[in-house]
Structure formats: C-alpha cells, structure tokens
Design a protein around this motif. Sequence first.
Motif, PDB file in Angstrom:
ATOM      1  N   ILE A  69       1.043 -17.239   2.763  1.00 58.87           N
ATOM      2  CA  ILE A  69       1.726 -17.275   4.057  1.00 58.87           C
ATOM      3  C   ILE A  69       2.043 -15.839   4.472  1.00 58.87           C
ATOM      4  O   ILE A  69       2.566 -15.050   3.687  1.00 58.87           O
ATOM      5  CB  ILE A  69       3.023 -18.101   3.949  1.00 58.87           C
ATOM      6  CG1 ILE A  69       2.712 -19.508   3.439  1.00 58.87           C
ATOM      7  CG2 ILE A  69       3.727 -18.175   5.300  1.00 58.87           C
ATOM      8  CD1 ILE A  69       3.919 -20.233   2.897  1.00 58.87           C
ATOM      9  N   ARG A  70       1.686 -15.546   5.725  1.00 60.85           N
ATOM     10  CA  ARG A  70       1.919 -14.190   6.236  1.00 60.85           C
ATOM     11  C   ARG A  70       2.039 -14.282   7.758  1.00 60.85           C
ATOM     12  O   ARG A  70       1.575 -15.230   8.380  1.00 60.85           O
ATOM     13  CB  ARG A  70       0.761 -13.257   5.851  1.00 60.85           C
ATOM     14  CG  ARG A  70       0.963 -11.815   6.290  1.00 60.85           C
ATOM     15  CD  ARG A  70      -0.285 -10.989   5.999  1.00 60.85           C
ATOM     16  NE  ARG A  70      -0.521 -10.799   4.585  1.00 60.85           N
ATOM     17  CZ  ARG A  70      -1.603 -10.208   4.086  1.00 60.85           C
ATOM     18  NH1 ARG A  70      -2.560  -9.790   4.912  1.00 60.85           N
ATOM     19  NH2 ARG A  70      -1.753 -10.056   2.791  1.00 60.85           N
ATOM     20  N   THR A  71       2.671 -13.294   8.339  1.00 58.43           N
ATOM     21  CA  THR A  71       2.830 -13.272   9.792  1.00 58.43           C
ATOM     22  C   THR A  71       1.493 -12.984  10.468  1.00 58.43           C
ATOM     23  O   THR A  71       0.728 -12.127  10.025  1.00 58.43           O
ATOM     24  CB  THR A  71       3.857 -12.201  10.211  1.00 58.43           C
ATOM     25  OG1 THR A  71       5.107 -12.510   9.597  1.00 58.43           O
ATOM     26  CG2 THR A  71       4.039 -12.179  11.723  1.00 58.43           C
ATOM     27  N   ILE A  84       8.754 -16.751   0.659  1.00 58.60           N
ATOM     28  CA  ILE A  84       8.652 -17.783   1.695  1.00 58.60           C
ATOM     29  C   ILE A  84       8.249 -19.121   1.086  1.00 58.60           C
ATOM     30  O   ILE A  84       8.794 -20.172   1.429  1.00 58.60           O
ATOM     31  CB  ILE A  84       7.638 -17.360   2.776  1.00 58.60           C
ATOM     32  CG1 ILE A  84       8.161 -16.134   3.528  1.00 58.60           C
ATOM     33  CG2 ILE A  84       7.376 -18.500   3.758  1.00 58.60           C
ATOM     34  CD1 ILE A  84       7.131 -15.494   4.442  1.00 58.60           C
ATOM     35  N   ASP A 117       6.534 -11.098  -0.457  1.00 59.13           N
ATOM     36  CA  ASP A 117       7.029 -11.802   0.727  1.00 59.13           C
ATOM     37  C   ASP A 117       6.518 -13.234   0.758  1.00 59.13           C
ATOM     38  O   ASP A 117       7.248 -14.174   1.078  1.00 59.13           O
ATOM     39  CB  ASP A 117       6.576 -11.066   1.998  1.00 59.13           C
ATOM     40  CG  ASP A 117       7.297  -9.736   2.182  1.00 59.13           C
ATOM     41  OD1 ASP A 117       8.335  -9.532   1.510  1.00 59.13           O
ATOM     42  OD2 ASP A 117       6.810  -8.907   2.976  1.00 59.13           O
ATOM     43  N   THR A 118       5.221 -13.400   0.425  1.00 57.96           N
ATOM     44  CA  THR A 118       4.631 -14.739   0.411  1.00 57.96           C
ATOM     45  C   THR A 118       5.307 -15.627  -0.624  1.00 57.96           C
ATOM     46  O   THR A 118       5.593 -16.797  -0.374  1.00 57.96           O
ATOM     47  CB  THR A 118       3.121 -14.650   0.110  1.00 57.96           C
ATOM     48  OG1 THR A 118       2.495 -13.893   1.137  1.00 57.96           O
ATOM     49  CG2 THR A 118       2.481 -16.043   0.052  1.00 57.96           C
ATOM     50  N   THR A 137      -2.248 -21.534  12.444  1.00 57.75           N
ATOM     51  CA  THR A 137      -0.878 -21.426  12.939  1.00 57.75           C
ATOM     52  C   THR A 137      -0.454 -22.729  13.599  1.00 57.75           C
ATOM     53  O   THR A 137      -1.190 -23.273  14.431  1.00 57.75           O
ATOM     54  CB  THR A 137      -0.762 -20.283  13.967  1.00 57.75           C
ATOM     55  OG1 THR A 137      -1.203 -19.060  13.360  1.00 57.75           O
ATOM     56  CG2 THR A 137       0.673 -20.112  14.438  1.00 57.75           C
ATOM     57  N   THR A 184       4.262 -15.190  14.232  1.00 53.73           N
ATOM     58  CA  THR A 184       4.877 -16.285  13.481  1.00 53.73           C
ATOM     59  C   THR A 184       4.229 -16.425  12.115  1.00 53.73           C
ATOM     60  O   THR A 184       3.174 -15.841  11.853  1.00 53.73           O
ATOM     61  CB  THR A 184       4.731 -17.612  14.267  1.00 53.73           C
ATOM     62  OG1 THR A 184       5.454 -18.641  13.597  1.00 53.73           O
ATOM     63  CG2 THR A 184       3.271 -18.023  14.398  1.00 53.73           C
ATOM     64  N   GLN A 185       4.862 -17.187  11.238  1.00 49.54           N
ATOM     65  CA  GLN A 185       4.317 -17.413   9.909  1.00 49.54           C
ATOM     66  C   GLN A 185       3.094 -18.328  10.002  1.00 49.54           C
ATOM     67  O   GLN A 185       3.142 -19.389  10.630  1.00 49.54           O
ATOM     68  CB  GLN A 185       5.371 -18.059   8.999  1.00 49.54           C
ATOM     69  CG  GLN A 185       6.587 -17.192   8.736  1.00 49.54           C
ATOM     70  CD  GLN A 185       6.223 -15.940   7.958  1.00 49.54           C
ATOM     71  OE1 GLN A 185       5.456 -16.000   7.006  1.00 49.54           O
ATOM     72  NE2 GLN A 185       6.776 -14.806   8.360  1.00 49.54           N
ATOM     73  N   SER A 186       2.008 -17.914   9.373  1.00 52.73           N
ATOM     74  CA  SER A 186       0.749 -18.652   9.424  1.00 52.73           C
ATOM     75  C   SER A 186       0.191 -18.836   8.020  1.00 52.73           C
ATOM     76  O   SER A 186       0.556 -18.125   7.089  1.00 52.73           O
ATOM     77  CB  SER A 186      -0.274 -17.917  10.300  1.00 52.73           C
ATOM     78  OG  SER A 186       0.213 -17.746  11.616  1.00 52.73           O
TER      79      SER A 186
END
Length: 362
Positions: free
Chosen positions: A86-88, A351, A347-348, A116, A97-99
């Motif tokens: 998951i990453r922006t 999340i 970060d992934t 997305t 947005t998170q995709s």
Amino acid sequence: MPLHFMKEEDFIQFDREIRFDIPASQLKCINGEEEIDFIPQVEDTKGNNGEKGGLKVTNLRIIWFCQNDPSLNLSIGHDCVKDMYIRTADSVLKGATQSLYVVTKYESNKFEFIFTNYGVDSPRLFSTAQTVVRAYETSRTYRDVRLRGTVIKDDELKLLKHEKIISKVPGVWNVSSSAGNIGTIHTTNIRVVWHANAMPNFNVSIPYLQMEDVNTKQSKVGLSLAIQATKYSGGHTMGFRVEPQERLASLTMEIQQLRKLYFERPIFGIDYIIDDADKPTSKIPIKRREEDFVMEKEEALDVISQYYADSSLQRDRPPVYCPSLGLAVEALPEGYTVEKVWSDLLDTAMIAKQLEGKLMKT
C-alpha cells in the motif's frame, strides 16, 4: 455466474498469465474458477487513470474492467504476483490517496499495477486481494508438479482437502532417470503421485492440471507410461515402467479418464470465503459487450508498455554493488535510494497493521 466451460486442450491457465484487454469470453469464470469478491468503484490508476471501473477477485486471478468500456480490462494471474503493498498514488478520480500496488512478473517482463478505490474508503481492496493471493501460495500442491515433498506417511498418501484415492499400484519403476527406482503409483481425483518404496521422500506429484499428454511410449526399458508436463511446468516427460502389459494399458486408460474428469470440474485448492456482511450490496452497472475483438499489434504493445514496473526498461536492470547493504542488488530506478525503499516498506507495514486492527474489531 454461469461457468465458461472449456475442453482440456483449450484450457487456459489464467492464474499463470497476465492478459490485457482480453475478449469478454475470457473475463467469464472458467471451470473451477470462483468469484470470491467484487469491489465496485476501483480505478486502474496506472493504465487507465480517470476511468471508472470495478475489480473482481477470483481464486485464480484479479480482474479489472472499465465501467463504460469493458474492452478495457486486465487479467492478472495470482502466480504472477510477486509483491503487494500500500502506497500513496495520484488518482484523477480521488486525488492523492492510499492505493494497492501489485508488482508482478510474467515471462521476462516486470509489470506494476495500481488500483485505487475512488468510492467510500474500505479495507477490502487491500485485504481481499492480499489474503486470496496468500491462500493461492499455500495451496500450490493442487496445481504444481512437486518433487521430493512430504506426501507419504506409513506407505500411504497424505491426502489434500477434497482429495480421494482412486487406486494404488505397486511395483512401478521410475525410468525418468538413469538409475531406475521401484515404487508405487497413487491415483486420486486431483493428481498422480509416485514414490520410491525404499525412500518415500523420493517422489513426484503430478496434478492433472499440468498434464499435457498421457500415453504409452517406447523407452530404454520397453513400453512405458509417459506423462508429459505442460509448458507451465517445463514440458518434461516422466516415464514409468509398469508390468505386465495389461496393467500398463489399464493404468494409462485410468489416468487419461481421470484427467478428462478433472477438467470438467477442476479443484484448484484455494479456499477463501468473504463474510456476507463484507460483500457489496450492489454492483456498478457496466455496458454489456459480448462480442470479441482483436487489437492491432502496435496498439497492444502500447497498452502493455503503460504497466512496465520501470517505464524506461522492459528487462531486469543489471546488478550493482550497494555499499550500505554490502550486497549486489538490481540497480534502483532513477530518483530512488535504498533509504527511501526502506522507508516506503515501513510505511506500508504500518498501514497494513492498522488495517488488520480495524478488520479484527469488525
């Protein structure tokens, strides 16, 4: 949803291929394929940014299609998926947005897909795809040729879920190697397994799904059972010496018939159920277009090029030495550093942990 039945000679292993803009007939579930979840309002952010669509997850693949023009579609086999995170991403329909990023490899090419959810925020886009791919990975024995696995216990075959023993034939020689070994063949409704009597861990498991041909052929030790694997499993031929000739003919016919029955109702072994409470109450309407179409070669190449993991390269980058890791690694794309990659992974992970916590509460 009605199944799209195919003969074994025409059977496409959609889980092992990536296909772009395929005919409507190939978007239908084939024998044994089941739709696990449908997620409306999903955008193909990398290849069709700004186009409204929907995403379907089956036990074999991920399918995306455009709402207004279903001829714009993707079919991504689970076997091709190498990573999901998951990453922006920048979506035309929703902004930053998170995709869901899906990193794949098919033949010698690497592709990256970005999906997305432009509607109501829901963790299903992330959780369903990742969980189903994980279930696919842990059930490969149903679909892959396996060597030297832990499949025999006390001279009996360890059965898979939904598997039933059909026959057990002792005194069968494996003649695929220079040193023949005597063993036993087990036939089931899913596969054929041979193991050496003296060394049970010396074995081979061949699903009917991966059998290109089953017949008798002359070998160095005489007429033998020959099972040829499909191109997906290397195309090798495995030979087994069965005596007397009557038993060889009987066993060959049995395996041929079992293979035919398997393709009428395949068992892929991916068990995953979405709770009714999590299923969408309605599906987005799409314009039904059943007729098939063919893209020009140049147009097809242009479509595929949009999804290359590195748009400037269609093959793996050469290895370079990384001082901070002390290892040789594939050269990173321009603008990336090892530190940035680690940061994105952290970060992934954070999340994903937050999403897992939300799912546990619900």
